[in-house]
Scaffold this active site. Structure first.
Site, PDB file in Angstrom:
ATOM      1  CE  LYS A 170      -1.509   2.990   2.657  1.00 62.55           C
ATOM      2  NZ  LYS A 170      -1.543   4.231   1.765  1.00 62.55           N
ATOM      3  N   GLY A 201      -4.828   3.603  -1.652  1.00 55.46           N
ATOM      4  CA  GLY A 201      -5.776   3.799  -0.647  1.00 55.46           C
ATOM      5  C   GLY A 201      -5.245   4.388   0.486  1.00 55.46           C
ATOM      6  N   GLY A 203      -4.179   4.939   4.536  1.00 49.94           N
ATOM      7  CA  GLY A 203      -3.878   4.208   5.750  1.00 49.94           C
ATOM      8  C   GLY A 203      -4.677   3.688   6.385  1.00 49.94           C
ATOM      9  CB  VAL A 206      -5.682   0.032   2.301  1.00 53.65           C
ATOM     10  CG1 VAL A 206      -4.883  -1.116   1.863  1.00 53.65           C
ATOM     11  CG2 VAL A 206      -6.785   0.537   1.507  1.00 53.65           C
ATOM     12  N   GLY A 207      -4.422   0.333   5.100  1.00 52.09           N
ATOM     13  CA  GLY A 207      -3.541  -0.117   6.095  1.00 52.09           C
ATOM     14  C   GLY A 207      -3.634  -0.804   7.362  1.00 52.09           C
ATOM     15  CD  GLU A 245      13.240   0.115   8.983  1.00 48.09           C
ATOM     16  OE1 GLU A 245      14.012   1.099   9.118  1.00 48.09           O
ATOM     17  OE2 GLU A 245      13.578  -1.026   8.966  1.00 48.09           O
ATOM     18  CB  CYS A 279      13.456   8.890   8.133  1.00 44.57           C
ATOM     19  SG  CYS A 279      14.343   7.769   7.045  1.00 44.57           S
TER      20      CYS A 279
HETATM   21  P1  NAP Z   1       2.850   8.449   7.861  1.00 44.16           P
HETATM   22  O1  NAP Z   1       1.786   9.543   8.284  1.00 44.16           O
HETATM   23  O2  NAP Z   1       3.054   7.695   9.320  1.00 44.16           O
HETATM   24  O3  NAP Z   1       2.283   7.406   6.796  1.00 44.16           O
HETATM   25  C1  NAP Z   1       3.133   6.342   6.221  1.00 44.16           C
HETATM   26  C2  NAP Z   1       2.254   5.182   5.812  1.00 44.16           C
HETATM   27  O4  NAP Z   1       1.049   4.801   6.659  1.00 44.16           O
HETATM   28  C3  NAP Z   1       1.368   5.772   4.650  1.00 44.16           C
HETATM   29  O5  NAP Z   1       1.159   4.933   3.444  1.00 44.16           O
HETATM   30  C4  NAP Z   1       0.024   5.952   5.356  1.00 44.16           C
HETATM   31  O6  NAP Z   1      -1.177   5.981   4.579  1.00 44.16           O
HETATM   32  C5  NAP Z   1      -0.023   4.729   6.297  1.00 44.16           C
HETATM   33  N1  NAP Z   1      -0.972   4.775   7.596  1.00 44.16           N
HETATM   34  C6  NAP Z   1      -1.560   5.932   8.190  1.00 44.16           C
HETATM   35  N2  NAP Z   1      -2.164   5.503   9.048  1.00 44.16           N
HETATM   36  C7  NAP Z   1      -2.280   4.266   9.184  1.00 44.16           C
HETATM   37  C8  NAP Z   1      -2.867   3.269   9.945  1.00 44.16           C
HETATM   38  N3  NAP Z   1      -3.556   3.440  11.063  1.00 44.16           N
HETATM   39  N4  NAP Z   1      -2.586   1.950   9.739  1.00 44.16           N
HETATM   40  C9  NAP Z   1      -1.903   1.560   8.837  1.00 44.16           C
HETATM   41  N5  NAP Z   1      -1.171   2.529   7.757  1.00 44.16           N
HETATM   42  C10 NAP Z   1      -1.418   3.630   8.051  1.00 44.16           C
HETATM   43  O7  NAP Z   1       4.045   8.882   7.256  1.00 44.16           O
HETATM   44  P2  NAP Z   1       4.513   9.667   6.437  1.00 44.16           P
HETATM   45  O8  NAP Z   1       3.697  11.029   6.638  1.00 44.16           O
HETATM   46  O9  NAP Z   1       4.297   9.354   5.039  1.00 44.16           O
HETATM   47  O10 NAP Z   1       5.910  10.031   6.045  1.00 44.16           O
HETATM   48  C11 NAP Z   1       6.743  10.512   7.080  1.00 44.16           C
HETATM   49  C12 NAP Z   1       7.194   9.759   8.180  1.00 44.16           C
HETATM   50  O11 NAP Z   1       8.045   8.969   7.794  1.00 44.16           O
HETATM   51  C13 NAP Z   1       8.301  10.572   9.099  1.00 44.16           C
HETATM   52  O12 NAP Z   1       7.922  10.355  10.512  1.00 44.16           O
HETATM   53  C14 NAP Z   1       9.556   9.764   8.854  1.00 44.16           C
HETATM   54  O13 NAP Z   1      10.654  10.280   9.786  1.00 44.16           O
HETATM   55  C15 NAP Z   1       9.195   8.513   8.538  1.00 44.16           C
HETATM   56  N6  NAP Z   1      10.415   7.749   7.624  1.00 44.16           N
HETATM   57  C16 NAP Z   1      11.175   6.874   7.974  1.00 44.16           C
HETATM   58  C17 NAP Z   1      12.014   6.068   7.429  1.00 44.16           C
HETATM   59  C18 NAP Z   1      12.886   4.881   8.011  1.00 44.16           C
HETATM   60  O14 NAP Z   1      13.433   4.292   7.186  1.00 44.16           O
HETATM   61  N7  NAP Z   1      13.154   4.945   9.197  1.00 44.16           N
HETATM   62  C19 NAP Z   1      12.209   6.276   6.033  1.00 44.16           C
HETATM   63  C20 NAP Z   1      11.138   7.428   5.495  1.00 44.16           C
HETATM   64  C21 NAP Z   1      10.464   8.041   6.425  1.00 44.16           C
HETATM   65  P3  NAP Z   1      -1.809   7.478   3.898  1.00 44.16           P
HETATM   66  O15 NAP Z   1      -1.394   7.084   2.417  1.00 44.16           O
HETATM   67  O16 NAP Z   1      -3.154   7.451   4.019  1.00 44.16           O
HETATM   68  O17 NAP Z   1      -1.182   8.449   4.672  1.00 44.16           O
END
Ligand code: NAP
Ligand code: MG
Length: 472
Positions: A170, A201, A203, A206-207, A245, A279
């Protein structure tokens, strides 16, 4: 306008069970650039069942059979890389040189690393009379973020394929295009039906459903701490493996014997790459306190030299991915000012002359306290904080005084000293004087997560260990 209304399930492009679409916004123009379908629970069910069915045969393929598929993916990816670069620029605003360069290159790098690792990975290892047998864990759910969209898809999908797992991906709503092309690459490369499935979709729908699904054996999330926690909770009742991650607030330590101006300048411009949406960004720059004035001059100059503008033009920095992200960055810049840190470059608002798009100014705060909000929380934007340290023990203490533990950077002239300092950091990944390696495990300690991706170490996430006693 891109129109991606089908999902990839069981080797076919299929319509959603219940039609529902969402617009995708180009962050540089704030205009709709295309639309995707939004999956609902029946789509999740179909995708998981397809992956479950395919696991029976894919898990039994040989190393050589999977290697052949990975090589075909590599060839197909190479053919599509310009399109993928363009898609990344459109979906998340990466300047075209960055999209076609590092973004696409990271995806390609992970494919190559997985191929190398698969050639030698020890699926079987005899220890005395016992065979240590590494078997694919099963059906994997992969939930990825928008910031390095191809990187994060490749770094999950390739090791899962290589180890014999099947999967449902996803991708992020904000940046769904590159994943769509990636799915086309896998289809063309001949990945058998059901081995790889992709749903677009939210998170929340679908997530969450994938995380809780009893037929999913592993969920791998790259994203924020909050979402990582939600996924772990949703996954707990089914006792699946959860690979997280998550975020970071990584220290970039410039040692006293380093060329300070040069290192501060590269740390500053490095922070602004991808609009700071990385990140592992070195978002806390640690310099000797007595040389703060010198550091300020170098950082100010470097930040002011970062050009900002249309990702299709020749600018170093594009917009933030979304309005939400733009607002978050603005909020933190204002917090930094309220907290009394010295604003030495950038600041609130859009750069001069830009009136549209989610563009921020490359911003630097100096003489920042490590206890302040802007030093403790992940901003995920082009905002660097400079913190002074007294001596090496102090630098290490400040670096480790963080809820996160993803990355670290140590730059200095004395390699032995750099290595010593690096070993004292409580982070999963430390780059010494710019070191970079696709085979080095990437992942965090503390609230940055528990997973390790990239290269051979990434394979271990996708295997279960079976011990066969009395085997030999
Ligand atoms: P996010 O808001 O946490 O979203 C990540 C993914 O999770 C998206 O596909 C999101 O779907 C999905 N998601 C949201 N709510 C969910 C739920 N309740 N259950 C399952 N899945 C769900 O993160 P972001 O804003 O996209 O990215 C930024 C963050 O990622 C930062 O904190 C960054 O540090 C971190 N990051 C970490 C790494 C690493 O390798 N450690 C690498 C890159 C980024 P949607 O499409 O609906 O949002
Ligand atoms: Mg988010």
């Amino acid at each position: 306008m891109r129109d991606y209304q089908k999902f990839y399930i069981d080797g076919k492009w299929v319509d959603p069970v219940e039609p529902k679409t969402a617009n995708v916004i180009n962050p540089a123009t704030e205009e709709v650039s295309g639309r995707i379908s939004m999956a609902s629970l029946p789509d999740v069910e179909k995708a998981v069942q397809a992956a479950r069915k395919a696991f029976a045969s894919w898990s039994q393929t040989t190393r050589e059979q999977r290697l052949e598929i990975l090589l075909a993916i590599q060839a197909e990816y190479a053919k599509r890389q310009n399109e993928i670069g363009e898609a990344i620029t459109e979906e998340m605003g990466a300047p075209k040189a960055l999209g076609n360069g590092f973004h696409v290159g990271l995806g390609g790098g992970h494919i190559a690393a997985a191929i190398e690792s698969l050639k030698t990975f020890k699926f079987e290892e005899l220890r005395g009379n016992t065979l240590i047998h590494r078997v694919p864990i099963g059906v994997c759910a992969m939930i990825t973020p928008w910031n390095w969209p191809m990187n994060q898809v490749a770094v999950k999908v390739l090791p899962a394929l290589a180890t014999g797992c099947t999967m449902v991906l996803k991708p992020p709503q904000l940046a769904p295009y590159s994943a769509q092309i990636f799915a086309e690459v896998l289809d063309k490369a001949g990945v058998p039906a059901g081995v790889f499935n992709m749903l677009q979709g939210s998170g929340a729908v679908v997530g969450a459903a994938l995380s809780a699904h009893p037929e999913v054996d592993l969920v791998s999330i790259t994203g924020s701490e909050a979402v990582g926690v939600e996924i772990a909770k949703a996954a707990a009742p089914t006792v699946k493996r959860v690979c997280q991650e998550l975020g970071g607030k990584s220290a970039f330590i410039v040692l006293d014997d380093a060329d300070l101006a040069k290192n501060v300048a590269s740390a500053t411009s490095g922070m602004m790459v991808n609009s700071g949406q990385t990140c592992s960004a070195g978002s806390r720059l640690l310099v000797p306190k007595k040389r703060m004035a010198e550091a300020i001059e170098a950082a100010r100059k470097a930040a002011n030299e970062v050009t900002v503008g249309d990702p299709l033009g020749n600018f170093a920095m594009g917009p933030m991915v979304s309005k939400t992200q733009f607002n978050e960055v603005q909020r933190y810049i204002n917090i930094g000012i309220e907290e009394g840190a010295e604003l030495i470059a950038g600041g609130p608002g859009r750069p001069d002359g830009i009136s549209k798009g989610y563009f921020c100014k490359p911003t630097v705060f100096a003489k920042v306290s490590n206890q302040s909000k802007i030093a403790r929380e992940e901003i995920f934007g082009p905002v660097l904080v400079i913190i002074g340290y007294d001596d090496i023990d102090d630098a290490v203490a400040i670096a480790n005084d963080s809820d996160f533990g993803l990355a670290g950077y140590v730059n200095g002239a004395d390699r032995e000293l750099c290595n010593k300092v690096a070993k004292r950091l409580r982070t999963g990944w430390v780059s010494i004087n710019g070191g970079f390696d696709f085979q080095a495990p990437f992942g965090g300690m503390k609230k940055s997560g528990n997973g390790r991706e990239w290269g051979e170490f990434g394979f271990h996430e996708y295997v279960e260990i079976q011990a066969l006693l009395g085997y030999a």
